[in-house]
Design a protein around this motif. Structure first.
Motif, PDB file in Angstrom:
ATOM      1  N   GLU A   1      26.751  21.045  53.832  1.00  0.00           N
ATOM      2  CA  GLU A   1      27.390  19.897  53.426  1.00  0.00           C
ATOM      3  C   GLU A   1      28.058  18.930  54.559  1.00  0.00           C
ATOM      4  OE1 GLU A   1      30.047  18.660  49.423  1.00  0.00           O
ATOM      5  OE2 GLU A   1      30.266  20.485  50.334  1.00  0.00           O
ATOM      6  N   GLN A   2      28.524  19.777  55.440  1.00  0.00           N
ATOM      7  CA  GLN A   2      29.172  19.146  56.630  1.00  0.00           C
ATOM      8  C   GLN A   2      28.209  18.360  57.504  1.00  0.00           C
ATOM      9  OE1 GLN A   2      32.303  18.892  55.677  1.00  0.00           O
ATOM     10  NE2 GLN A   2      31.952  20.506  54.263  1.00  0.00           N
ATOM     11  N   LEU A   3      26.902  18.962  57.616  1.00  0.00           N
ATOM     12  CA  LEU A   3      25.835  18.607  58.587  1.00  0.00           C
ATOM     13  C   LEU A   3      25.126  17.547  57.913  1.00  0.00           C
ATOM     14  CD1 LEU A   3      24.715  22.057  59.765  1.00  0.00           C
ATOM     15  CD2 LEU A   3      26.178  20.407  60.870  1.00  0.00           C
ATOM     16  N   LEU A   4      24.823  17.640  56.640  1.00  0.00           N
ATOM     17  CA  LEU A   4      23.989  16.244  56.033  1.00  0.00           C
ATOM     18  C   LEU A   4      24.518  15.277  55.589  1.00  0.00           C
ATOM     19  CD1 LEU A   4      21.428  18.863  53.936  1.00  0.00           C
ATOM     20  CD2 LEU A   4      21.129  17.728  55.969  1.00  0.00           C
ATOM     21  N   PRO A   5      24.032  14.343  55.663  1.00  0.00           N
ATOM     22  CA  PRO A   5      24.597  12.803  55.003  1.00  0.00           C
ATOM     23  C   PRO A   5      24.818  13.258  53.485  1.00  0.00           C
ATOM     24  CG  PRO A   5      22.480  12.471  55.459  1.00  0.00           C
ATOM     25  CD  PRO A   5      22.829  13.638  56.109  1.00  0.00           C
ATOM     26  N   SER A   6      25.721  12.517  52.722  1.00  0.00           N
ATOM     27  CA  SER A   6      26.187  12.879  51.506  1.00  0.00           C
ATOM     28  C   SER A   6      25.106  12.484  50.452  1.00  0.00           C
ATOM     29  CB  SER A   6      27.509  12.276  51.000  1.00  0.00           C
ATOM     30  OG  SER A   6      27.610  10.879  51.000  1.00  0.00           O
ATOM     31  N   SER A   7      23.924  11.621  51.153  1.00  0.00           N
ATOM     32  CA  SER A   7      23.087  11.075  50.177  1.00  0.00           C
ATOM     33  C   SER A   7      21.803  11.947  50.092  1.00  0.00           C
ATOM     34  CB  SER A   7      22.619   9.501  50.771  1.00  0.00           C
ATOM     35  OG  SER A   7      22.320   9.608  52.141  1.00  0.00           O
ATOM     36  N   SER A   8      21.983  12.879  51.125  1.00  0.00           N
ATOM     37  CA  SER A   8      20.894  13.758  51.335  1.00  0.00           C
ATOM     38  C   SER A   8      20.187  14.276  49.902  1.00  0.00           C
ATOM     39  CB  SER A   8      21.217  14.853  52.087  1.00  0.00           C
ATOM     40  OG  SER A   8      20.644  16.093  51.893  1.00  0.00           O
ATOM     41  N   MET A   9      18.850  14.371  49.849  1.00  0.00           N
ATOM     42  CA  MET A   9      18.391  14.809  48.686  1.00  0.00           C
ATOM     43  C   MET A   9      18.540  16.249  48.612  1.00  0.00           C
ATOM     44  SD  MET A   9      16.630  13.102  46.631  1.00  0.00           S
ATOM     45  CE  MET A   9      16.057  13.596  45.236  1.00  0.00           C
ATOM     46  N   LEU A  10      18.672  17.097  49.525  1.00  0.00           N
ATOM     47  CA  LEU A  10      18.932  18.613  49.268  1.00  0.00           C
ATOM     48  C   LEU A  10      20.174  18.705  48.538  1.00  0.00           C
ATOM     49  CD1 LEU A  10      17.885  21.393  50.077  1.00  0.00           C
ATOM     50  CD2 LEU A  10      19.376  21.210  52.137  1.00  0.00           C
ATOM     51  N   LEU A  11      21.287  17.905  48.959  1.00  0.00           N
ATOM     52  CA  LEU A  11      22.543  18.074  48.201  1.00  0.00           C
ATOM     53  C   LEU A  11      22.464  17.735  46.925  1.00  0.00           C
ATOM     54  CD1 LEU A  11      25.128  17.090  51.080  1.00  0.00           C
ATOM     55  CD2 LEU A  11      24.465  19.406  50.415  1.00  0.00           C
ATOM     56  N   THR A  12      21.928  16.914  46.418  1.00  0.00           N
ATOM     57  CA  THR A  12      21.505  16.306  45.201  1.00  0.00           C
ATOM     58  C   THR A  12      20.906  17.364  44.590  1.00  0.00           C
ATOM     59  OG1 THR A  12      21.118  14.287  46.173  1.00  0.00           O
ATOM     60  CG2 THR A  12      20.607  14.596  43.857  1.00  0.00           C
ATOM     61  N   VAL A  13      19.825  17.945  45.088  1.00  0.00           N
ATOM     62  CA  VAL A  13      19.074  19.118  44.352  1.00  0.00           C
ATOM     63  C   VAL A  13      19.939  20.262  44.208  1.00  0.00           C
ATOM     64  CG1 VAL A  13      17.296  20.689  44.601  1.00  0.00           C
ATOM     65  CG2 VAL A  13      16.934  18.283  44.815  1.00  0.00           C
ATOM     66  N   ILE A  14      20.693  20.507  45.210  1.00  0.00           N
ATOM     67  CA  ILE A  14      21.431  21.684  45.124  1.00  0.00           C
ATOM     68  C   ILE A  14      22.639  21.558  44.011  1.00  0.00           C
ATOM     69  CG2 ILE A  14      23.592  23.111  46.209  1.00  0.00           C
ATOM     70  CD1 ILE A  14      22.131  22.563  48.900  1.00  0.00           C
ATOM     71  N   LYS A  15      23.421  20.499  43.902  1.00  0.00           N
ATOM     72  CA  LYS A  15      24.208  20.053  42.715  1.00  0.00           C
ATOM     73  C   LYS A  15      23.594  20.198  41.633  1.00  0.00           C
ATOM     74  CE  LYS A  15      27.145  16.707  45.591  1.00  0.00           C
ATOM     75  NZ  LYS A  15      27.272  15.399  45.493  1.00  0.00           N
ATOM     76  N   LYS A  16      22.641  19.519  41.272  1.00  0.00           N
ATOM     77  CA  LYS A  16      21.979  19.417  40.012  1.00  0.00           C
ATOM     78  C   LYS A  16      21.364  20.829  39.593  1.00  0.00           C
ATOM     79  CE  LYS A  16      19.473  16.322  36.968  1.00  0.00           C
ATOM     80  NZ  LYS A  16      18.052  15.520  36.858  1.00  0.00           N
ATOM     81  N   SER A  17      20.895  21.589  40.637  1.00  0.00           N
ATOM     82  CA  SER A  17      20.406  22.860  40.204  1.00  0.00           C
ATOM     83  C   SER A  17      21.368  23.936  39.902  1.00  0.00           C
ATOM     84  CB  SER A  17      19.213  23.211  41.272  1.00  0.00           C
ATOM     85  OG  SER A  17      20.089  23.532  42.555  1.00  0.00           O
TER      86      SER A  17
END
Lengths: 294, 392
Positions: B26-42
């Motif tokens: 989360e610190q490394l990736l921009p907050s719009s990153s797809m990976l973070l979205t997928v992590i949250k939703k999953s």
């Protein structure tokens, strides 16, 4: 007279919707009677029949497209059974139900892809969609035709079940799956015939239903499907006349509720009815009593 | 994320490791990153799937009311957390609504902003779960007496009834009718900001994953307790379980209520993630999706549900995205266009349902210690089939 003119449309709509639910409910009740499976995909087959007519009638005249739609719907029902349910014949019932849910999800997504998510305008079928006046109340001719057509089809179906070899085989299979297998009944054929009949009636139901509602969306089949299932439970699952009576009762009650201005709860009513019938008469109006064997 | 047995610390460490990994990502990736979205939703779907698995996989009650309970949780959370000064704007058609307080705001005014936010949100989540559990209790009273298929349809029906009810105009002052609920405390409020309002440390994903992990761990502990064993006994043979002295009604109700409690929390988290709540998306289709996640992961495996939630959400939101884009035009057919992704996706699901009925994990759990042993064997050259999972 004034009162009749105001309320007759709702009553007519109720009978008509009831007839359409009845046609769908038969598909549920027959499949459940034989396979003990709630065919969650049945409502979506009904929706697909609606979509097929939308696309086929764009290029073909109605006397070709309507029979073609019925044929394709039957084919769809047959294929679904062969592909998604037949391989799971020996699996636990829960697996088959999940497979049915999977098919429902697939059909909805295919419909979403084909339509692009837009509501498709259902073509006005000439004669059927004409407006007629009954006791001073305006309505479409399909509303009047539906109950009669439903009853004719159901009488034919009951004759088929009671007086032909296929019908006898169906009754035998629904009574006892294993024994009928031992008696040399080709179970797969019987099940296919069941799905064919169910899909055909769903196809006819879709012609009548969408003529009244004009719009076809990918999720439009889910609600009528569930309601038809409730109708089947209400009438006693496995019983064709029961499903028909249940469907008419639900259709009429729903429209009375709408007439009273409680449209929000017309869907809720159906499920409340389901709960009540399951509490007070779990076998439905005409269902057979089942005892659990350990 | 799963604690398989007492003393197995490896899994706990693994779960903590995952949380730390999420924090670093989360610190490394921009907050719009797809990976973070997928992590949250999953993560949210994982909790919903695990709660459904408790019911369908461990107790053998085929219930399809999960989306309904999630909706109750989402609404309970949202309604109780709209700030007082925003109520007039949110409930613009209902004169500001009748509830005039916000849990998080109320606690913040007593304990300060940071403690208030954390305690307030946790409390609201518990309240959201409890509201869902109360509904589940009331629904369970009549419905749990039904068997198999009827239970499925009755719970499905109840979810639909509740949805209609929440959209009802007359309840507007509480639920905002069919309008959006918004402006309540959401995940972004957890990001630590400096005085100019710039985000220094991103915490929104980490906090979500932490909460989900804690909830799943509680469910895992329950499944490994005597309750869990009773649930499994009921699943395997109701009559035999009853003969062994297990109170069927009580245990079914416990399972149903606990499942609804966590579904409610999952719903509340979904509300936090989406920042808005509306009744419309909590349809039967949502329950079906959660059920399919459970099936893909393996009915009766908590870690399976978590893994498959990640794969399911990742595939449907991210990895199969390219199928929706028209620029890859194979043979000029225009097959690839909006919606094709979902078709491919549902075909894959059907294949899993038909041919890989056990799902990813079957009834086994991910076992990190066992996995480590397997790796060791791999390097020392001894043969042993596939990923080792603890034999029952």
């Amino acid at each position: 007279m004034q009162w009749i003119q105001q309320n007759l449309p709702y009553f007519l709509a109720g009978i008509s919707v009831g007839g359409q639910y009845a046609l769908i409910a038969i598909g549920y009740t027959m499949v459940y009677g034989i396979l003990r499976l709630i065919n969650f995909a049945h409502g979506d087959i009904f929706m697909c029949a609606g979509l097929m007519l939308v696309y086929l009638s764009a290029s073909l005249p109605f006397y070709v497209s309507i029979p073609l739609v019925l044929l394709l719907t039957v084919l769809l029902g047959f294929t679904v059974e062969r592909v998604a349910y037949k391989p799971l014949r020996k699996a636990p019932r829960m697996s088959v139900m999940i497979s049915a849910i999977g098919v429902s999800y697939l059909l909805q997504n295919v419909a979403l892809y084909v339509t692009g998510g837009l509501s498709k305008q259902y073509p006005a079928i000439p004669w059927l969609s004409d407006t007629v006046t009954v006791f001073g109340a305006l309505t479409k001719r399909v509303t009047i035709i539906t109950p009669f057509l439903t009853i004719i089809l159901i009488v034919l179906l009951v004759l088929l079940i009671n007086h032909t070899n296929v019908g006898m085989a169906m009754r035998a299979v629904s009574k006892d799956f294993e024994t009928s297998l031992l008696m040399g009944i080709k179970i797969d054929n019987v099940i296919s015939v069941t799905f064919i009949i169910g899909s055909f009636l769903a196809g006819v139901g879709s012609l009548l239903f969408f003529s009244n509602y004009t719009g076809v969306t990918p999720t439009v089949g889910a609600m009528p499907g569930l309601k038809a299932f409730v109708a089947a439970v209400f009438g006693g699952i496995g019983s064709v006349p029961g499903a028909v009576i249940g469907a008419f009762i639900i259709g009429i009650c729903e429209n009375i509720i709408k007439a009273m201005g409680w449209t929000t709860f017309s869907d809720a009513f159906t499920f409340a009815l389901l709960i009540l019938i399951l509490i007070f008469r779990p076998t439905g109006l005409f269902g057979e009593k089942v005892t659990d064997k350990v | 994320m799963i604690e398989k047995k007492k003393g197995s610390k490896a899994n706990l460490i693994f779960a903590l490791g995952l949380v730390v990994l999420v924090f670093v990502l989360e610190q490394l990736l921009p907050s719009s990153s797809m990976l973070l979205t997928v992590i949250k939703k999953s993560a949210i779907y994982a909790l919903a799937a695990v709660s459904m698995n408790l019911l369908n996989g461990f107790t053998g009650l085929f219930s399809l009311g999960q989306a309904g309970f999630m909706m109750i949780g989402a609404y309970a959370y949202a309604i109780l957390n709209v700030p007082t000064d925003q109520r007039a704007a949110v409930y613009q058609y209902f004169d500001g609504g009748i509830i005039q307080f916000s849990i998080t705001e109320g606690i913040s005014s007593v304990l300060g902003n940071v403690a208030g936010l954390i305690i307030g949100v946790l409390l609201s989540l518990v309240v959201a779960g409890l509201v869902a559990a109360v509904f589940a209790y009331l629904i369970g009273l009549p419905v749990l007496r039904f068997r198999g298929d009827y239970l499925a349809v009755a719970t499905l029906g109840f979810a639909e009834i509740i949805r209609a009810f929440f959209q009802w105009d007359k309840l507007g002052p509480i639920t905002n009718g069919s309008n959006l609920l918004r402006k309540f405390t959401n995940l972004a409020d957890f990001n630590i900001k400096n005085s100019t309002g710039q985000v220094i440390i991103n915490l929104s994903t980490t906090i979500l994953v932490l909460i989900v992990a804690a909830c799943i761990m509680i469910i895992a502990m329950m499944i490994n307790s005597t309750y869990g064993r009773s649930f499994k006994a009921i699943r395997d043979d109701e009559t035999a379980a009853e003969a062994m002295g297990i109170n069927l009604a009580k245990h079914k109700m416990t399972s149903f209520v606990v499942s609804a409690f966590f579904a409610g929390i999952a719903g509340a988290l979904l509300a936090m993630y989406q920042t808005t709540v509306q009744a419309a998306p909590f349809k039967t289709a949502m329950t079906y999706e959660i059920l399919l996640i459970v099936v893909i992961g393996g009915i009766g495996s908590l870690s399976g549900s978590c893994i498959s939630a990640f794969i399911f959400v990742g595939a449907s939101e991210w990895w199969l995205r390219f199928l929706d884009e028209e620029k890859y035009n194979i043979l000029n057919t225009h097959i690839l266009r909006s919606g094709f992704r979902k078709v491919v996706f549902s075909v894959i699901i059907m294949i899993i349902v038909l041919f890989f009925r056990k799902g990813i994990m079957g009834e086994n759990e991910l076992n990190i210690a066992g996995f480590g042993r397997w790796l060791k064997r791999l390097f020392t050259g001894k043969k042993k089939p596939a990923i080792e999972t603890e034999a029952k």
